[in-house]
Design an enzyme around this catalytic site. Structure first.
Site, PDB file in Angstrom:
ATOM      1  N   GLY A  12      -0.610   4.299  -4.497  1.00  0.00           N
ATOM      2  CA  GLY A  12       0.806   4.541  -4.614  1.00  0.00           C
ATOM      3  C   GLY A  12       1.138   3.211  -5.273  1.00  0.00           C
ATOM      4  CB  SER A  13       0.866  -0.381  -4.849  1.00  0.00           C
ATOM      5  OG  SER A  13      -0.622  -0.234  -4.647  1.00  0.00           O
ATOM      6  CG  ASP A  48      -6.796   4.610  -2.955  1.00  0.00           C
ATOM      7  OD1 ASP A  48      -6.939   5.599  -1.940  1.00  0.00           O
ATOM      8  OD2 ASP A  48      -5.667   4.051  -3.248  1.00  0.00           O
ATOM      9  CB  CYS A  66      -0.846   0.075   1.133  1.00  0.00           C
ATOM     10  SG  CYS A  66      -1.854   1.431   0.947  1.00  0.00           S
ATOM     11  N   GLY A  67       0.881   2.026  -1.113  1.00  0.00           N
ATOM     12  CA  GLY A  67       1.596   3.155  -1.157  1.00  0.00           C
ATOM     13  C   GLY A  67       1.140   4.387  -0.541  1.00  0.00           C
ATOM     14  CG  HIS A  68      -2.963   5.118   1.190  1.00  0.00           C
ATOM     15  ND1 HIS A  68      -3.661   4.153   0.874  1.00  0.00           N
ATOM     16  CD2 HIS A  68      -3.440   5.668   2.484  1.00  0.00           C
ATOM     17  CE1 HIS A  68      -4.426   3.780   1.865  1.00  0.00           C
ATOM     18  NE2 HIS A  68      -4.362   4.798   2.983  1.00  0.00           N
TER      19      HIS A  68
HETATM   20  O1  LIG Z   1      -1.909   3.622  -2.409  1.00  0.00           O
HETATM   21  C1  LIG Z   1      -1.868   2.352  -2.306  1.00  0.00           C
HETATM   22  O2  LIG Z   1      -1.193   1.853  -2.817  1.00  0.00           O
HETATM   23  C2  LIG Z   1      -3.381   1.742  -1.825  1.00  0.00           C
HETATM   24  N1  LIG Z   1      -4.203   2.460  -1.502  1.00  0.00           N
HETATM   25  C3  LIG Z   1      -5.349   1.739  -1.396  1.00  0.00           C
HETATM   26  C4  LIG Z   1      -5.256   0.693  -2.048  1.00  0.00           C
HETATM   27  C5  LIG Z   1      -3.857   0.622  -2.088  1.00  0.00           C
HETATM   28  O3  LIG Z   1      -3.273  -0.647  -1.296  1.00  0.00           O
END
Ligand SMILES: O=C(O)[C@H]1NCC[C@@H]1O
Length: 405
Positions: free
Chosen positions: A313-314, A308, A103-105
């Site tokens: 991010g991913s 989201d 998870c990027g965020h």
């Molecule tokens: O930013 C992300 O990668 C994530 N945000 C919610 C779903 C992903 O895991």
């Protein structure tokens, strides 16, 4: 930052203590206290969390303490990579359906949080290196898909600096298919297709597997300019089912370390026609901006059709790897990825993504690149959660969406 003490609730109640943050509008509930006993490697800990303590996820992610689109990060100070010195701390990510691989965020939020807390919460905090030239602190975070290196802007006081973006370098990321035709058997078709029996989409991995498809290709001819959430939810759900149920498409998500992690996590609806938005077009003046040459907008449905708020991010890592494979983004060139939220609220910033290096050149998979993702995260508060023994709902969180839709 001072960590609040858990509530002293009456009865045999174990308080769970969390710090709350948001990254481009997407929440991260960072759980640092009251976590059930999880032991072994990070993936073993995740397996125990799934099989023995799923109520812990449900109680924190679902209603009445969470909501359909809540996201959580469970700190894991002891993992095999922490023990071997390859990472400073581990983390497990969770959502409305289960646990994710990356998870990027949340990584961006965790970067700030881990710089701000003391050893009581983060035992290896003291080992982090501060670079006085760039005024940043770096840390290695052990996530289920590997290790990501996080760089956190830091003030002279040693606390994180909210006015500059956090960045992380992804695990090796790669495209798995470009312009692939996905056949849609009758039961997987939606109204906007108007008789089309297949759609064309791209697939890529950025710590989790994603399918990228344009709004137009899905049949939403006005793109993401006209946001039809319910219809888009329906279309992406069917598309995901069509991919997942097709034995000929299994290869698209089978390239990971463990079979358990090879699954299609999300569908990203893209709209490249929605380019740059000036501050005046948004609903708030731009306060923070990331410099980049190009800009695009997307809407990501992940896990059980969770939406989201952030640019994911991913998936930015996946999209950058994809753009690089298509030859449209060279090493070091930055692109801004907006979500519908960061497009609407220009006081927020999208994520910047760029190819950091060619993972193939350092002995990794030839197709892979590591991606640098930058973004801003902010604190929103903290919670001490309790479950009273008289509460008939107990730890069975619910979702209004499951009841009403
Ligand atoms: O930013 C992300 O990668 C994530 N945000 C919610 C779903 C992903 O895991």
């Amino acid at each position: 930052m001072e960590i609040p003490q858990p509530l002293q609730a009456p009865g045999p109640i174990k308080p769970i203590t969390c710090v709350e943050m948001h990254t481009a509008g997407e929440p991260t509930r960072i759980i640092w206290n009251g976590i059930p006993p999880l032991t072994g490697t990070l993936l073993e800990q995740r397996a125990q969390a799934k099989s023995k303590f799923d109520e812990f996820r449900r109680v924190l992610m679902l209603e009445p303490r969470g909501h359909y689109d809540m996201y959580g990060a469970i700190l894991r100070p002891e993992t095999e990579l922490v023990a071997s010195g390859k990472a400073h701390i581990g983390v497990l990510f969770m959502h409305n359906e289960g646990f994710s691989t990356m998870c990027g965020h949340a990584t961006i939020a965790l970067g700030r949080f881990l710089v701000d807390v003391d050893e009581k919460v983060f035992p290896r905090r003291k080992e982090l290196k501060y670079d006085s030239k760039s005024r940043t602190t770096t840390l290695n975070l052990h996530v289920p898909c590997g290790v990501v290196e996080v760089t956190v802007p830091t003030l002279g006081s040693g606390k994180s600096d909210a006015s500059r973006p956090v960045s992380f370098v992804s695990v090796p990321s790669f495209a798995t298919a470009i312009s692939l035709q996905i056949p849609l058997p009758e039961k997987y078709r939606w109204a906007e297709l108007h008789g089309k029996t297949a759609v064309t989409a791209d697939f890529a991995y950025g710590g989790a597997y994603y399918c990228m498809i344009s709004a137009e290709e899905l049949g939403f001819l006005s793109g993401l300019g006209e946001i039809r959430l319910q219809d888009m939810d329906h279309a992406t759900k069917l598309l995901k089912e069509a991919v997942v149920s097709n034995p000929d498409l299994q290869y698209l998500t089978q390239d990971t370390r463990t079979a358990e992690d090879g699954f299609l996590y999300g569908i990203m609806i893209t709209d490249t026609r929605l380019g740059h938005v000036s501050a005046a077009e948004g609903t708030a003046a731009a306060r923070v901006q990331l410099d980049a040459g190009s800009e695009e907008t997307g809407l990501c449905f992940f896990a059980n059709q969770q939406i989201d708020r952030s640019p994911t991010g991913s998936c930015v890592a996946a999209r950058v790897a994809l753009a690089h494979a298509k030859g449209t983004l060279s090493v070091g060139e930055k692109r801004i990825y907006n979500s519908l939220v960061t497009r609407a609220y220009r006081g927020l910033s999208g994520f910047a993504g760029s190819v950091f290096d060619d993972a193939g050149s350092s002995g990794g998979d030839q197709r892979s690149v590591r991606v640098c993702v930058e973004g801003y995260a902010y604190y929103t508060g903290y919670h001490s959660f309790v479950v009273e023994k008289e509460d008939g709902l107990g730890v069975d969180g619910f979702s209004m969406r499951d009841i009403a839709l």
